[in-house]
Design an enzyme around this catalytic site. Structure first.
Site, PDB file in Angstrom:
ATOM      1  N   ARG A 175       7.576   2.785   6.045  1.00  0.00           N
ATOM      2  CA  ARG A 175       6.654   3.306   7.054  1.00  0.00           C
ATOM      3  C   ARG A 175       7.328   3.390   8.425  1.00  0.00           C
ATOM      4  NH1 ARG A 175       3.690   5.680   3.334  1.00  0.00           N
ATOM      5  NH2 ARG A 175       2.791   4.197   1.855  1.00  0.00           N
ATOM      6  N   GLU A 302      -0.329  -5.515  -3.897  1.00  0.00           N
ATOM      7  CA  GLU A 302       0.420  -4.297  -4.206  1.00  0.00           C
ATOM      8  C   GLU A 302       1.611  -4.581  -5.118  1.00  0.00           C
ATOM      9  OE1 GLU A 302      -0.561  -1.559  -0.351  1.00  0.00           O
ATOM     10  OE2 GLU A 302       1.078  -2.998  -0.119  1.00  0.00           O
ATOM     11  N   ASP A 374      -6.822  -0.556   6.163  1.00  0.00           N
ATOM     12  CA  ASP A 374      -5.360  -0.506   6.259  1.00  0.00           C
ATOM     13  C   ASP A 374      -4.935   0.330   7.460  1.00  0.00           C
ATOM     14  OD1 ASP A 374      -2.693  -0.811   5.684  1.00  0.00           O
ATOM     15  OD2 ASP A 374      -2.673   0.536   3.959  1.00  0.00           O
ATOM     16  N   GLU A 396      -2.740  -8.891  12.899  1.00  0.00           N
ATOM     17  CA  GLU A 396      -1.646  -7.954  12.646  1.00  0.00           C
ATOM     18  C   GLU A 396      -2.064  -6.552  13.080  1.00  0.00           C
ATOM     19  OE1 GLU A 396       0.794  -6.074   8.820  1.00  0.00           O
ATOM     20  OE2 GLU A 396      -0.081  -8.081   8.649  1.00  0.00           O
ATOM     21  N   GLU A 402       1.596   4.659  10.925  1.00  0.00           N
ATOM     22  CA  GLU A 402       1.504   5.057   9.520  1.00  0.00           C
ATOM     23  C   GLU A 402       0.339   6.002   9.261  1.00  0.00           C
ATOM     24  OE1 GLU A 402       0.878   2.954   5.118  1.00  0.00           O
ATOM     25  OE2 GLU A 402       1.169   1.721   6.914  1.00  0.00           O
TER      26      GLU A 402
END
Length: 740
Positions: A175, A302, A374, A396, A402
């Site tokens: 990314r 993931e 996300d 975060e 992205e």
């Protein structure tokens, strides 16, 4: 005074042409230049530490650029001396209330005779504070502050101010949109100018920690050969007050012992052999990198390995590592970004982590993304922040864009981050805010970096505004994004007030403008979740981020009729989000499914809002381009042309987004725009082979106007003439033209 091995290297580039915002150019105001020259004839540094040596080298570099004259060195007692150092190193650095500064705060004091500056002092309790104080002094001078007005006292609001780099072992950046990794693993242990400039830039905005490798970690980063290469890089970062961190692969015991005579075949945190292996490995890493602050872990997300593979919890996994780093006073940051399915992944992280509140060791910090999906252009603030009351937390944020245009769209994210930090987790007006939670002793703010090895560092020239603003907000969570934008513009481009205001106007409108022409009313994901996250794909996210039909759109996450996500907040917020009369319009489609004729507080319908914002958003980008064009001759030609070209490309891609989203919703609902009309054209099928009667081309034409239209479709091949087909298409209907 200690001599930093990195300071001389940092001096090689002329101060006037430094990287990004570290450009030290003489002021155009001759009176201010005279004041600078009178106030900064000499620099005297006290304190034996590489961070102080770097601070001295940096301020000498800055003053040489800002005044055109290199200052003399050492204490002489003469007027016009800048004195820097720790308060215990010299009687010239004694200040009142030093205890309030803590280990990273600083005080800048000016001794004057009338308006004539006798001495400027930058004092701190510790070397890190001296470094941050010097950079603050430089920033004030770059922004035109007169020497007599430099007094300041500051200490950071947050203890941990961290960059997360998603840099891979092969040099690629996940990314990343600004080239390859700036760390150039293959060149290590040699330290490049780029690496040193990175340290200068990050220190200048108050960053005190950096995770060097991707959260999707390669176990090789903690193997002995790589540690030997990393050691000089980490040592250099430490001289700029930056604590190096590494991301861990949870299956490292399996991976790194695979060729041993007796390999470890499990990563179970309860296995004694696994525990012993991690204890020895972390001791080895700490010996190679003494300044190491800790480790970042992505587990059971993931496809990554983790403790859930062995029937354990995230707390079990984190605590095993925390106990291995505890003898070295290290920390474990454990990411909460986990999801299993796409039924409603907004609630999954809460379901997994909320029951674990209070079970994490004290040297574990749970790191949670700002929203529950996300890094979308608009999400509600994550409910975990207010839920994990007995757990250390870090928020975060994503500096790399992205989902917000990558390097193709100018989007200044500080206004969004400001909203996140100000969010009162207990309910409207009821704290603590996210910023207050992050101000705990073991907490802070992490940002996924947008740096790469491109000449402009961030993929496009305006992208560095986000890098700068993140660091400044992590230092002062109360900072105003407008002030930060103006600072960055003046330091980067050296513009006069009116021109600074013009660029600031672009930046401050850019986030909501991007939201306007991409994802309306909190809908979120409208790009392919498995792809590059750049182009529009509303069909690909039906059921994942929205349940759009011919009757309406949105996602029902209510307690009463939906997935129950609204109930994960305290009751005061649940009441707001659950009710159509009180849910904020900007989050309407995240929390509710509504018919297209549902009216917003503005009085317009949902579908008309979608049409209006997408068309007006593109026009606003055209205004951005025009405003930038007005700066011709006042920005250097190379950067002026690069930004102008970037805006031209942004107009094109914004138009693609507008057309794709507007066409998608018109196709579904067949609701006319009250103010506009258009024609939609589609060529069905994955392939069109042009040539021969058997390969006629069918073109679907949709009339998105209020009256019937005669429409002609024509195919113009390279050779020959296929003719045309003319159709009468009623309002809101689709017809098919077959060519030839």
């Amino acid at each position: 005074t200690a001599v930093s091995p990195w300071a001389a290297q940092a001096q090689e580039t002329p101060g006037a042409d430094g990287p990004l915002w570290l450009r030290y150019r003489r002021p155009a105001d001759s009176d201010l230049l005279t004041q600078f020259r009178a106030a900064f004839k000499r620099v005297a540094a006290f304190g034996d530490d590489p961070r102080i040596a770097n601070a001295e080298a940096e301020v000498r570099r800055a003053l040489t650029g800002l005044t055109g004259t290199e200052p003399a060195s050492g204490w002489s007692g003469e007027h016009g001396t800048l004195v820097i150092g720790t308060a215990d190193a010299s009687p010239h650095l004694r200040i009142d209330d030093a205890d309030a500064l803590g280990p990273e705060g600083f005080a800048i004091r000016v001794e004057c005779s009338g308006r004539r500056v006798k001495r400027v002092i930058v004092a701190a309790n510790a070397p890190a504070g001296v470094l941050y104080g010097v950079f603050h002094l430089i920033r004030l001078l770059q922004n035109g502050t007169a020497p007599a007005d430099l007094d300041a006292t500051e200490a950071p609001d947050l203890k941990l101010r961290m960059l997360n780099h998603w840099d891979n072992l092969d040099g690629s950046v996940e990314r990343g949109y600004a080239g390859r990794s700036i760390f150039d693993w293959d060149a290590l242990p040699e330290i490049s100018q780029r690496m040193t400039d990175y340290a200068r830039l990050t220190a200048s905005i108050g960053i005190n920690a950096a995770v060097l490798n991707n959260v999707n970690a390669d176990a090789a980063f903690i193997d002995a050969p790589m540690l030997a290469k990393l050691a000089p890089l980490c040592a250099m970062l430490a001289t700029w007050g930056i604590s190096p961190w590494l991301s861990l692969n949870y299956a490292s015991p399996i991976v790194l012992t695979a060729d041993d005579e007796d390999p470890i075949t499990t990563a179970d945190p309860a296995d004694p052999r696994v525990q012993d292996w991690w204890g020895a490995k972390i001791t080895e890493v700490k010996a190679a990198i003494p300044a190491l602050g800790g480790f970042l872990v992505k587990a059971n997300s993931e496809g990554r390995p983790g403790p859930l593979d062995y029937g354990r919890t995230h707390a079990d996994g984190a605590n095993m590592l925390a106990r291995a780093v505890a003898p070295h006073e290290g920390l474990i940051v454990w990411r909460s970004f986990v999801h299993e399915d796409f039924g409603d992944w907004a609630e999954y992280q809460h379901r997994v982590f909320a029951p674990l509140d209070g079970e994490f060791d004290d040297n574990v910090i749970v790191q949670t993304k700002n929203g529950p999906i996300d890094f979308q252009v608009r999400e509600p603030v994550h409910p975990l922040f207010g839920t994990l009351r007995n757990t250390n937390q870090t928020a975060e944020l994503q500096i790399t864009q992205e989902y917000t245009g990558q390097a193709g769209h100018a989007v200044y994210l500080a206004p969004m981050w400001r909203e996140v930090l100000d969010f009162p987790t207990g309910g409207p007006g009821t704290g603590p805010t996210v910023a207050e939670i992050m101000a705990a002793d073991r907490a802070g703010l992490a940002g996924v970096s947008n740096f790469g090895d491109d000449d402009n560092w961030t993929g496009y020239d305006l992208g560095a505004a986000n890098s700068y603003a993140f660091g400044r907000l992590a230092w002062s969570t109360r900072a105003d994004p407008a002030d930060l934008a103006a600072e960055w513009i003046r330091m980067t481009f050296g513009l006069e007030p009116d021109d600074t205001a013009a660029v600031a106007g672009i930046l401050l409108d850019s986030w909501r403008t991007y939201e306007d022409y991409t994802s309306p009313l909190g809908m979120g994901y409208l790009s392919n979740p498995g792809g590059a996250h750049f182009d529009p794909d509303p069909v690909g996210t039906v059921t994942q981020s929205h349940h759009s039909t011919g009757a309406g759109t949105g996602f029902d996450r209510t307690v009463s009729t939906g997935t129950g996500f609204t109930g994960l907040y305290p009751d005061a917020w649940t009441e707001v989000y659950e009710d159509l009369d009180t849910v904020p319009d900007e989050l309407l489609l995240f929390m509710h499914w509504v018919p297209y004729d549902h009216r917003l507080r503005s009085g317009t319908t949902v579908i008309q809002h979608i049409y209006d914002t997408h068309f007006l958003g593109v026009e606003r980008v055209r205004e951005f381009a025009d405003a930038w064009a007005g700066l011709a001759g006042r920005v250097d030609p190379e950067r002026f042309a690069a930004v102008a070209d970037a805006f031209a490309a942004q107009i094109g891609h914004a138009t693609t987004w507008r057309d794709a989203i507007v066409a998608f919703f018109f196709d579904l609902g067949r609701v006319l725009d009250e103010d506009r009309s258009w024609t939609q054209v589609a060529v069905p099928g994955a392939r069109v082979l042009i040539g021969g009667w058997g390969n006629r081309v069918a073109v679907e034409v949709t009339n998105a106007s209020g009256e019937a239209r005669e429409l002609t479709a024509r195919l113009a091949p390279a050779e020959g003439d296929w003719g045309a087909a003319t159709l009468d298409v009623p309002s809101r209907e689709t017809a098919t033209a077959v060519l030839p």
